[in-house]
Write an enzyme that holds these catalytic residues in place. Structure first.
Site: not given
Ligand code: XMP
Length: 347
Positions: A186, A188
Protein backbone atom coordinates in the site's frame (compact mmCIF):
# COMPACT_ATOMS: atom_id res chain seq x y z
CA UNK A 1 -3.07 13.84 20.06
CA UNK A 2 -3.84 10.15 20.43
CA UNK A 3 -0.98 7.67 20.18
CA UNK A 4 -1.58 4.80 17.73
CA UNK A 5 0.32 1.52 17.91
CA UNK A 6 1.02 -1.20 15.43
CA UNK A 7 2.35 -4.75 15.38
CA UNK A 8 6.04 -4.05 16.04
CA UNK A 9 5.21 -1.64 18.87
CA UNK A 10 3.81 -4.36 21.12
CA UNK A 11 4.40 -7.83 22.46
CA UNK A 12 2.14 -10.25 24.27
CA UNK A 13 3.10 -11.15 27.82
CA UNK A 14 3.78 -14.90 28.22
CA UNK A 15 1.44 -16.27 30.90
CA UNK A 16 0.99 -19.34 33.05
CA UNK A 17 -0.21 -22.19 30.87
CA UNK A 18 -1.51 -25.67 31.64
CA UNK A 19 -1.75 -26.56 27.95
CA UNK A 20 0.37 -29.65 27.37
CA UNK A 21 0.15 -29.84 23.60
CA UNK A 22 -0.81 -27.54 20.73
CA UNK A 23 -3.48 -30.13 19.91
CA UNK A 24 -5.43 -28.91 22.96
CA UNK A 25 -5.74 -25.50 21.36
CA UNK A 26 -8.74 -24.77 19.14
CA UNK A 27 -8.16 -21.87 16.77
CA UNK A 28 -11.62 -21.94 15.14
CA UNK A 29 -13.67 -18.75 14.85
CA UNK A 30 -17.39 -18.29 14.14
CA UNK A 31 -18.50 -16.59 10.93
CA UNK A 32 -22.04 -16.66 12.34
CA UNK A 33 -24.10 -18.99 14.56
CA UNK A 34 -24.25 -21.61 11.77
CA UNK A 35 -20.81 -21.39 10.19
CA UNK A 36 -17.32 -21.70 11.63
CA UNK A 37 -13.87 -21.24 10.10
CA UNK A 38 -11.46 -23.83 11.55
CA UNK A 39 -8.58 -21.55 10.55
CA UNK A 40 -9.26 -17.83 11.21
CA UNK A 41 -7.44 -16.79 8.05
CA UNK A 42 -8.85 -15.17 4.90
CA UNK A 43 -6.96 -14.68 1.65
CA UNK A 44 -7.17 -11.23 0.15
CA UNK A 45 -9.25 -10.30 -2.95
CA UNK A 46 -6.23 -9.40 -5.07
CA UNK A 47 -5.40 -10.63 -8.56
CA UNK A 48 -2.03 -11.98 -7.38
CA UNK A 49 -3.52 -13.74 -4.34
CA UNK A 50 -6.98 -15.28 -4.77
CA UNK A 51 -8.59 -17.09 -7.66
CA UNK A 52 -10.10 -20.59 -7.58
CA UNK A 53 -6.94 -22.49 -6.58
CA UNK A 54 -6.27 -20.33 -3.52
CA UNK A 55 -9.98 -20.27 -2.55
CA UNK A 56 -10.15 -24.07 -2.82
CA UNK A 57 -7.00 -24.56 -0.72
CA UNK A 58 -8.22 -22.07 1.90
CA UNK A 59 -11.49 -23.99 2.09
CA UNK A 60 -9.60 -27.28 2.52
CA UNK A 61 -7.67 -25.80 5.44
CA UNK A 62 -10.84 -24.44 7.07
CA UNK A 63 -10.06 -20.84 6.11
CA UNK A 64 -11.65 -18.64 3.46
CA UNK A 65 -10.61 -17.22 0.10
CA UNK A 66 -12.06 -14.04 -1.38
CA UNK A 67 -12.01 -14.27 -5.17
CA UNK A 68 -10.99 -10.91 -6.63
CA UNK A 69 -13.25 -8.78 -8.86
CA UNK A 70 -10.79 -7.74 -11.57
CA UNK A 71 -12.43 -9.79 -14.31
CA UNK A 72 -15.78 -10.09 -16.08
CA UNK A 73 -18.87 -11.22 -14.18
CA UNK A 74 -18.79 -14.44 -16.19
CA UNK A 75 -15.15 -15.15 -15.36
CA UNK A 76 -15.55 -14.42 -11.64
CA UNK A 77 -18.76 -16.45 -11.36
CA UNK A 78 -16.95 -19.27 -13.19
CA UNK A 79 -14.12 -19.22 -10.62
CA UNK A 80 -16.66 -19.39 -7.77
CA UNK A 81 -18.49 -22.21 -9.49
CA UNK A 82 -15.25 -24.17 -9.97
CA UNK A 83 -14.47 -24.02 -6.24
CA UNK A 84 -18.06 -24.87 -5.28
CA UNK A 85 -18.31 -27.94 -7.60
CA UNK A 86 -14.87 -29.30 -6.80
CA UNK A 87 -15.44 -28.85 -3.02
CA UNK A 88 -18.71 -30.81 -3.43
CA UNK A 89 -17.33 -33.60 -5.57
CA UNK A 90 -13.69 -33.90 -4.42
CA UNK A 91 -14.06 -33.02 -0.73
CA UNK A 92 -17.63 -34.31 -0.32
CA UNK A 93 -18.58 -31.08 1.46
CA UNK A 94 -22.21 -30.01 1.90
CA UNK A 95 -23.52 -26.55 0.99
CA UNK A 96 -23.54 -25.70 4.70
CA UNK A 97 -19.83 -26.51 4.99
CA UNK A 98 -18.67 -24.67 1.88
CA UNK A 99 -17.59 -21.09 2.47
CA UNK A 100 -16.65 -19.11 -0.61
CA UNK A 101 -16.30 -15.35 -0.73
CA UNK A 102 -16.08 -13.12 -3.78
CA UNK A 103 -15.57 -9.40 -4.14
CA UNK A 104 -17.63 -6.67 -5.81
CA UNK A 105 -17.26 -2.90 -6.04
CA UNK A 106 -19.89 -0.22 -5.40
CA UNK A 107 -20.61 1.02 -8.90
CA UNK A 108 -21.54 -0.27 -12.35
CA UNK A 109 -22.59 -3.89 -12.51
CA UNK A 110 -21.98 -4.72 -8.84
CA UNK A 111 -25.53 -5.90 -8.02
CA UNK A 112 -25.66 -8.08 -11.12
CA UNK A 113 -22.15 -9.35 -10.28
CA UNK A 114 -23.08 -10.14 -6.66
CA UNK A 115 -26.22 -11.95 -7.83
CA UNK A 116 -24.23 -14.10 -10.27
CA UNK A 117 -21.64 -14.89 -7.57
CA UNK A 118 -24.37 -15.80 -5.07
CA UNK A 119 -26.14 -18.00 -7.63
CA UNK A 120 -22.87 -19.82 -8.37
CA UNK A 121 -22.13 -20.69 -4.75
CA UNK A 122 -20.56 -17.67 -3.02
CA UNK A 123 -22.18 -17.27 0.41
CA UNK A 124 -20.07 -14.23 1.28
CA UNK A 125 -19.89 -11.02 -0.74
CA UNK A 126 -16.96 -8.75 0.00
CA UNK A 127 -17.68 -5.09 -0.82
CA UNK A 128 -14.12 -4.23 -1.72
CA UNK A 129 -13.26 -0.52 -1.69
CA UNK A 130 -10.30 1.42 -0.35
CA UNK A 131 -12.32 3.90 1.74
CA UNK A 132 -15.18 1.86 3.17
CA UNK A 133 -16.64 4.49 5.52
CA UNK A 134 -18.47 6.01 2.59
CA UNK A 135 -21.94 6.85 1.38
CA UNK A 136 -21.56 4.62 -1.69
CA UNK A 137 -20.83 1.65 0.59
CA UNK A 138 -23.92 2.44 2.64
CA UNK A 139 -26.07 2.43 -0.54
CA UNK A 140 -24.42 -0.77 -1.78
CA UNK A 141 -24.96 -2.59 1.51
CA UNK A 142 -28.67 -1.71 1.55
CA UNK A 143 -29.09 -2.73 -2.09
CA UNK A 144 -27.26 -6.05 -1.71
CA UNK A 145 -29.23 -6.92 1.41
CA UNK A 146 -32.49 -6.09 -0.37
CA UNK A 147 -31.59 -8.10 -3.49
CA UNK A 148 -29.98 -11.14 -1.87
CA UNK A 149 -31.63 -11.41 1.54
CA UNK A 150 -30.59 -12.14 5.12
CA UNK A 151 -28.67 -15.37 4.45
CA UNK A 152 -25.97 -13.46 2.58
CA UNK A 153 -22.85 -12.63 4.62
CA UNK A 154 -21.69 -9.13 3.63
CA UNK A 155 -18.02 -8.24 4.23
CA UNK A 156 -17.32 -4.59 3.39
CA UNK A 157 -14.24 -2.47 4.04
CA UNK A 158 -11.83 -1.04 4.62
CA UNK A 159 -12.29 1.21 7.61
CA UNK A 160 -9.81 2.62 10.14
CA UNK A 161 -12.00 3.78 13.02
CA UNK A 162 -14.57 2.56 15.52
CA UNK A 163 -17.09 5.00 14.00
CA UNK A 164 -16.50 3.44 10.60
CA UNK A 165 -16.86 -0.05 12.01
CA UNK A 166 -20.12 0.78 13.80
CA UNK A 167 -21.61 2.51 10.76
CA UNK A 168 -20.84 -0.41 8.46
CA UNK A 169 -22.31 -2.82 11.02
CA UNK A 170 -25.44 -0.64 11.23
CA UNK A 171 -25.69 -0.62 7.42
CA UNK A 172 -25.79 -4.43 7.43
CA UNK A 173 -22.19 -5.67 7.47
CA UNK A 174 -21.66 -9.13 8.97
CA UNK A 175 -17.91 -8.63 9.05
CA UNK A 176 -15.69 -5.63 8.38
CA UNK A 177 -12.17 -5.38 6.94
CA UNK A 178 -10.25 -3.15 9.31
CA UNK A 179 -7.10 -1.11 8.56
CA UNK A 180 -6.59 1.56 5.92
CA UNK A 181 -3.27 1.79 4.09
CA UNK A 182 -1.41 -0.75 6.23
CA UNK A 183 -0.81 -3.42 3.60
CA UNK A 184 2.70 -4.36 2.48
CA UNK A 185 2.08 -3.03 -1.05
CA UNK A 186 0.00 0.00 0.00
CA UNK A 187 1.07 3.56 -0.63
CA UNK A 188 -2.23 5.16 0.45
CA UNK A 189 -0.67 6.74 3.53
CA UNK A 190 2.19 8.19 1.48
CA UNK A 191 -0.12 9.35 -1.30
CA UNK A 192 -2.93 10.75 0.87
CA UNK A 193 -1.53 11.22 4.38
CA UNK A 194 -4.42 9.15 5.78
CA UNK A 195 -4.55 5.95 7.81
CA UNK A 196 -4.04 4.62 11.32
CA UNK A 197 -1.33 2.14 12.37
CA UNK A 198 -3.00 -1.21 11.77
CA UNK A 199 -3.12 -2.82 15.20
CA UNK A 200 -4.59 0.36 16.72
CA UNK A 201 -7.61 0.02 14.44
CA UNK A 202 -8.16 -3.48 15.84
CA UNK A 203 -7.86 -2.25 19.45
CA UNK A 204 -10.37 0.52 18.62
CA UNK A 205 -12.87 -1.66 16.75
CA UNK A 206 -12.76 -4.24 19.55
CA UNK A 207 -14.55 -1.60 21.67
CA UNK A 208 -17.63 -1.95 19.46
CA UNK A 209 -20.88 -3.34 20.87
CA UNK A 210 -22.05 -4.39 17.39
CA UNK A 211 -22.24 -8.05 16.29
CA UNK A 212 -20.12 -7.70 13.15
CA UNK A 213 -16.86 -9.64 13.02
CA UNK A 214 -13.50 -7.87 12.92
CA UNK A 215 -11.11 -8.77 10.12
CA UNK A 216 -7.56 -7.51 10.68
CA UNK A 217 -6.39 -6.76 7.14
CA UNK A 218 -2.99 -5.61 5.93
CA UNK A 219 0.48 -5.40 7.42
CA UNK A 220 0.49 -8.93 8.84
CA UNK A 221 3.88 -10.51 8.13
CA UNK A 222 4.09 -13.65 10.28
CA UNK A 223 2.10 -15.83 12.68
CA UNK A 224 3.23 -13.61 15.58
CA UNK A 225 1.41 -10.66 13.97
CA UNK A 226 -1.66 -12.89 13.48
CA UNK A 227 -1.68 -13.78 17.19
CA UNK A 228 -1.31 -10.10 18.12
CA UNK A 229 -4.25 -9.18 15.84
CA UNK A 230 -6.44 -11.90 17.35
CA UNK A 231 -5.40 -10.97 20.89
CA UNK A 232 -6.25 -7.32 20.18
CA UNK A 233 -9.80 -8.40 19.34
CA UNK A 234 -9.87 -9.55 15.72
CA UNK A 235 -12.02 -12.54 14.79
CA UNK A 236 -10.08 -13.21 11.58
CA UNK A 237 -7.03 -11.98 9.76
CA UNK A 238 -6.80 -11.24 6.04
CA UNK A 239 -3.51 -11.97 4.31
CA UNK A 240 -2.04 -10.76 1.04
CA UNK A 241 1.76 -10.97 1.00
CA UNK A 242 1.96 -14.04 3.25
CA UNK A 243 -0.02 -16.08 0.71
CA UNK A 244 1.25 -14.40 -2.47
CA UNK A 245 4.18 -16.03 -4.26
CA UNK A 246 2.93 -19.55 -3.55
CA UNK A 247 1.85 -22.32 -5.92
CA UNK A 248 -1.84 -21.48 -5.27
CA UNK A 249 -1.59 -17.76 -6.02
CA UNK A 250 -2.45 -16.69 -9.60
CA UNK A 251 0.29 -15.84 -12.06
CA UNK A 252 3.41 -17.35 -13.57
CA UNK A 253 6.70 -18.17 -11.92
CA UNK A 254 9.34 -15.72 -13.13
CA UNK A 255 12.91 -17.08 -13.29
CA UNK A 256 15.90 -14.74 -13.39
CA UNK A 257 19.32 -15.38 -14.88
CA UNK A 258 20.56 -16.83 -11.55
CA UNK A 259 17.72 -19.40 -11.59
CA UNK A 260 15.97 -17.63 -8.72
CA UNK A 261 12.20 -17.88 -8.85
CA UNK A 262 9.67 -15.13 -8.21
CA UNK A 263 5.98 -14.32 -8.56
CA UNK A 264 4.29 -10.99 -9.04
CA UNK A 265 2.57 -9.34 -6.06
CA UNK A 266 0.85 -6.02 -6.54
CA UNK A 267 -1.56 -3.62 -4.87
CA UNK A 268 -4.92 -3.41 -6.60
CA UNK A 269 -4.64 0.39 -6.56
CA UNK A 270 -1.17 0.28 -8.13
CA UNK A 271 -0.69 1.98 -11.48
CA UNK A 272 0.13 -1.40 -13.07
CA UNK A 273 -3.04 -3.13 -11.82
CA UNK A 274 -5.29 -0.21 -12.77
CA UNK A 275 -3.85 0.01 -16.28
CA UNK A 276 -4.27 -3.72 -16.80
CA UNK A 277 -7.88 -3.82 -15.59
CA UNK A 278 -9.21 -0.39 -16.60
CA UNK A 279 -6.81 0.75 -19.30
CA UNK A 280 -5.94 3.90 -17.30
CA UNK A 281 -5.05 4.93 -13.78
CA UNK A 282 -6.11 7.65 -11.40
CA UNK A 283 -4.60 7.94 -7.92
CA UNK A 284 -1.67 5.53 -7.61
CA UNK A 285 -2.02 4.03 -4.11
CA UNK A 286 -0.08 0.80 -4.34
CA UNK A 287 3.04 -0.78 -5.73
CA UNK A 288 3.74 -3.72 -7.99
CA UNK A 289 6.70 -5.94 -7.17
CA UNK A 290 7.98 -9.48 -7.51
CA UNK A 291 8.52 -11.61 -4.44
CA UNK A 292 10.55 -14.82 -4.04
CA UNK A 293 8.59 -17.94 -4.98
CA UNK A 294 7.65 -19.82 -1.78
CA UNK A 295 6.50 -23.16 -3.22
CA UNK A 296 3.50 -24.95 -1.77
CA UNK A 297 0.93 -22.82 0.04
CA UNK A 298 0.32 -25.86 2.29
CA UNK A 299 3.69 -25.23 3.96
CA UNK A 300 2.74 -21.60 4.64
CA UNK A 301 -0.72 -22.53 5.96
CA UNK A 302 0.63 -25.27 8.22
CA UNK A 303 3.19 -22.88 9.68
CA UNK A 304 0.47 -20.32 10.26
CA UNK A 305 -1.81 -22.89 11.90
CA UNK A 306 0.92 -24.15 14.22
CA UNK A 307 2.13 -20.63 14.96
CA UNK A 308 -1.34 -19.46 16.01
CA UNK A 309 -1.89 -22.51 18.24
CA UNK A 310 1.52 -22.02 19.83
CA UNK A 311 0.81 -18.32 20.30
CA UNK A 312 -2.46 -19.02 22.12
CA UNK A 313 -0.72 -21.47 24.43
CA UNK A 314 1.86 -18.80 25.42
CA UNK A 315 -1.07 -16.73 26.70
CA UNK A 316 -2.51 -19.82 28.43
CA UNK A 317 -5.53 -19.74 26.09
CA UNK A 318 -7.27 -22.83 24.71
CA UNK A 319 -9.30 -20.87 22.16
CA UNK A 320 -9.67 -17.37 20.73
CA UNK A 321 -12.35 -16.38 23.26
CA UNK A 322 -9.95 -17.18 26.09
CA UNK A 323 -7.22 -15.26 24.30
CA UNK A 324 -9.42 -12.13 24.26
CA UNK A 325 -9.90 -12.47 28.04
CA UNK A 326 -6.34 -13.31 28.94
CA UNK A 327 -4.14 -11.39 26.52
CA UNK A 328 -1.90 -8.73 28.05
CA UNK A 329 0.12 -6.44 25.83
CA UNK A 330 3.26 -4.48 26.60
CA UNK A 331 4.68 -1.70 24.52
CA UNK A 332 8.26 -2.28 23.42
CA UNK A 333 11.05 0.16 22.68
CA UNK A 334 13.20 0.11 19.56
CA UNK A 335 15.83 -1.79 21.55
CA UNK A 336 13.14 -4.32 22.49
CA UNK A 337 12.14 -4.67 18.85
CA UNK A 338 15.79 -5.28 17.97
CA UNK A 339 15.98 -7.98 20.62
CA UNK A 340 12.71 -9.52 19.34
CA UNK A 341 14.25 -10.12 15.92
CA UNK A 342 17.04 -12.63 15.41
CA UNK A 343 20.17 -10.60 16.12
CA UNK A 344 23.24 -12.82 16.27
CA UNK A 345 26.36 -10.62 16.26
CA UNK A 346 27.70 -9.68 12.87
CA UNK A 347 24.44 -10.46 11.03
P1 XMP B 1 -0.61 -7.44 3.07
O1 XMP B 1 0.17 -6.63 4.06
O2 XMP B 1 -1.18 -8.70 3.68
O3 XMP B 1 -1.84 -6.49 2.71
O4 XMP B 1 0.15 -7.71 1.83
C1 XMP B 1 -2.93 -6.91 1.90
C2 XMP B 1 -4.02 -5.88 1.97
O5 XMP B 1 -3.60 -4.65 1.38
C3 XMP B 1 -4.76 -3.94 0.90
N1 XMP B 1 -4.49 -3.51 -0.47
C4 XMP B 1 -4.16 -2.27 -0.81
N2 XMP B 1 -4.08 -1.12 -0.08
N3 XMP B 1 -3.35 0.05 -1.99
C5 XMP B 1 -3.67 0.03 -0.67
O6 XMP B 1 -3.59 1.08 0.00
C6 XMP B 1 -3.43 -1.04 -2.81
O7 XMP B 1 -3.09 -0.98 -3.98
C7 XMP B 1 -3.86 -2.25 -2.18
N4 XMP B 1 -4.07 -3.50 -2.66
C8 XMP B 1 -4.44 -4.25 -1.59
C9 XMP B 1 -5.94 -4.88 1.02
O8 XMP B 1 -6.67 -4.51 2.17
C10 XMP B 1 -5.27 -6.23 1.18
O9 XMP B 1 -6.07 -7.20 1.81
Amino acid sequence: MKQALTYDDVLLVPQYSDIKSRKEVNIAAELNDKRVLQLPVISSPMDTVTESEMAYTMLQYGGLGVIHRYNTVLEQAGLVNEVFNSAMSELGMSTQEINIAAAVGVSGDYVQRATALWENGANIICVDVAHGHHLLVKDALYKLRMELGDELHIMPGNIATLEGFNDLADWGANSVRCNVGGGSICSTRIQTGHGIPGLQTIFDCAESDRDAKIIADGGIRNSGDIVKALAAGADFVMLGSMLAGTDASPGFIIEDTNDLKYKLYRGMASKEAQIEWRGEYSSNEGISTRIPYKGKVDLVLNEIKNGIASGLSYSGARNINQLWDKARFVKQTNAGLGESKTHILGK
